[in-house]
Design a protein around this motif. Structure first.
Motif, PDB file in Angstrom:
ATOM      1  N   THR A 130       0.823  -1.206   0.000  1.00 46.11           N
ATOM      2  CA  THR A 130       0.000   0.000   0.000  1.00 46.11           C
ATOM      3  C   THR A 130       0.861   1.262   0.000  1.00 46.11           C
ATOM      4  OG1 THR A 130      -0.120  -0.008   2.407  1.00 46.11           O
ATOM      5  CG2 THR A 130      -1.874  -1.161   1.214  1.00 46.11           C
ATOM      6  N   THR A 142       1.606   7.089  -0.267  1.00 46.58           N
ATOM      7  CA  THR A 142       2.404   8.211  -0.766  1.00 46.58           C
ATOM      8  C   THR A 142       1.532   9.200  -1.526  1.00 46.58           C
ATOM      9  OG1 THR A 142       4.349   6.793  -0.921  1.00 46.58           O
ATOM     10  CG2 THR A 142       4.380   8.835  -2.203  1.00 46.58           C
ATOM     11  N   GLY A 143       0.630   8.699  -2.350  1.00 48.24           N
ATOM     12  CA  GLY A 143      -0.277   9.575  -3.097  1.00 48.24           C
ATOM     13  C   GLY A 143      -1.168  10.386  -2.173  1.00 48.24           C
ATOM     14  N   TRP A 184       2.414   2.894  -2.395  1.00 45.01           N
ATOM     15  CA  TRP A 184       2.108   3.879  -3.434  1.00 45.01           C
ATOM     16  C   TRP A 184       0.839   4.643  -3.102  1.00 45.01           C
ATOM     17  CZ3 TRP A 184       5.821   5.251  -6.463  1.00 45.01           C
ATOM     18  CH2 TRP A 184       6.805   4.348  -6.808  1.00 45.01           C
TER      19      TRP A 184
END
Length: 51
Positions: free
Chosen positions: A37, A42-43, A39
């Motif tokens: 999870t 981070t988004g 990515w």
């Protein structure tokens, strides 16, 4: 070669294998593929930091 990627679709495994081959050459091997999870987190963090 044994492919054991529980919970990861064959399309994702193929995409990762293609990326490893493209970046490292034919002698490289992806030893472990697992969902992450990072990515998504981070988004979300970037979105929160932009306000």
């Amino acid at each position: 070669m044994k492919i054991d990627a529980k919970g990861v679709s064959p399309e994702i495994v193929a995409a990762i294998a293609a990326a490893v081959t493209a970046m490292m050459g034919t002698g490289a091997l992806a030893l472990k593929i697992k969902p992450s999870t990072v990515w998504a987190m981070t988004g979300r963090q970037k979105l929160m930091n932009s306000h």
